[in-house]
Design a protein around this motif. Sequence first.
Motif, PDB file in Angstrom:
ATOM      1  N   ARG A  74       4.414  41.695  -0.992  1.00 21.95           N
ATOM      2  CA  ARG A  74       5.355  40.746  -1.576  1.00 21.95           C
ATOM      3  C   ARG A  74       5.388  40.989  -3.074  1.00 21.95           C
ATOM      4  O   ARG A  74       4.349  41.192  -3.702  1.00 21.95           O
ATOM      5  CB  ARG A  74       4.914  39.299  -1.309  1.00 21.95           C
ATOM      6  N   ALA A  75       6.528  40.956  -3.646  1.00 17.51           N
ATOM      7  CA  ALA A  75       6.705  41.012  -5.103  1.00 17.51           C
ATOM      8  C   ALA A  75       5.909  42.145  -5.752  1.00 17.51           C
ATOM      9  O   ALA A  75       5.174  41.932  -6.711  1.00 17.51           O
ATOM     10  CB  ALA A  75       6.340  39.661  -5.711  1.00 17.51           C
ATOM     11  N   GLY A  76       6.026  43.333  -5.196  1.00 16.05           N
ATOM     12  CA  GLY A  76       5.388  44.489  -5.811  1.00 16.05           C
ATOM     13  C   GLY A  76       3.910  44.645  -5.528  1.00 16.05           C
ATOM     14  O   GLY A  76       3.238  45.416  -6.194  1.00 16.05           O
ATOM     15  N   ARG A  77       3.386  43.914  -4.569  1.00 18.73           N
ATOM     16  CA  ARG A  77       1.952  44.002  -4.268  1.00 18.73           C
ATOM     17  C   ARG A  77       1.700  44.740  -2.960  1.00 18.73           C
ATOM     18  O   ARG A  77       0.661  44.552  -2.331  1.00 18.73           O
ATOM     19  CB  ARG A  77       1.343  42.600  -4.210  1.00 18.73           C
ATOM     20  N   GLU A  78       2.647  45.557  -2.537  1.00 18.48           N
ATOM     21  CA  GLU A  78       2.489  46.272  -1.272  1.00 18.48           C
ATOM     22  C   GLU A  78       1.207  47.087  -1.293  1.00 18.48           C
ATOM     23  O   GLU A  78       0.853  47.706  -2.282  1.00 18.48           O
ATOM     24  CB  GLU A  78       3.685  47.195  -1.032  1.00 18.48           C
ATOM     25  N   GLY A  79       0.500  47.042  -0.188  1.00 17.50           N
ATOM     26  CA  GLY A  79      -0.748  47.789  -0.077  1.00 17.50           C
ATOM     27  C   GLY A  79      -1.963  46.978  -0.476  1.00 17.50           C
ATOM     28  O   GLY A  79      -3.078  47.344  -0.158  1.00 17.50           O
TER      29      GLY A  79
END
Length: 121
Positions: free
Chosen positions: A4-9
Motif C-alpha cells: 500500500r502507498a509505496g510499501r510493496e514488499g
Amino acid sequence: MHGRAGREGKKGNVIIQTYNPDSFPIECAKEQNYLKFYKQEIKLRKVLKYPPFCDIIKIEVSDFDENNTKGVINAVYENLLKANEKEMQIYAPMPSPISKVKSRYRWRIIVKCKMRKKHNK
C-alpha cells in the motif's frame, strides 16, 4: 500481499473493526479471495437491480422549513409517477439518512432505472 502507498514488499498489519467478523465480504478480504467476492456480489447486484445493471438516481430537497421540504419532495414524487415509463422504480419520499444539517431539513427520493445513452450526431 500487494503493498500500500509505496510499501510493496514490506510486511504490515491490517486491522479490521466490524460487528460482523463472519460476514461474507470480511471473510473474502481475510482470504484475499477477490474473485469469490466479485462473483457473489455481481449476482446479488443483478437480482437487486444495483449498478452496473441499472442506474440509481437520488433526488434530494432541503429547506429550513420542514413543511416546505415535504411539499416540494412530494410534488416531485407525484410528477415522477406521472412521467414513469414503467422502467423506473420510484421509491416514496423519505427523510435522508442525516435528516437535518445546519438547520435544514433533508428529504430524498431514490429512482432505479436504466438510463438511455444518447449519441450526438
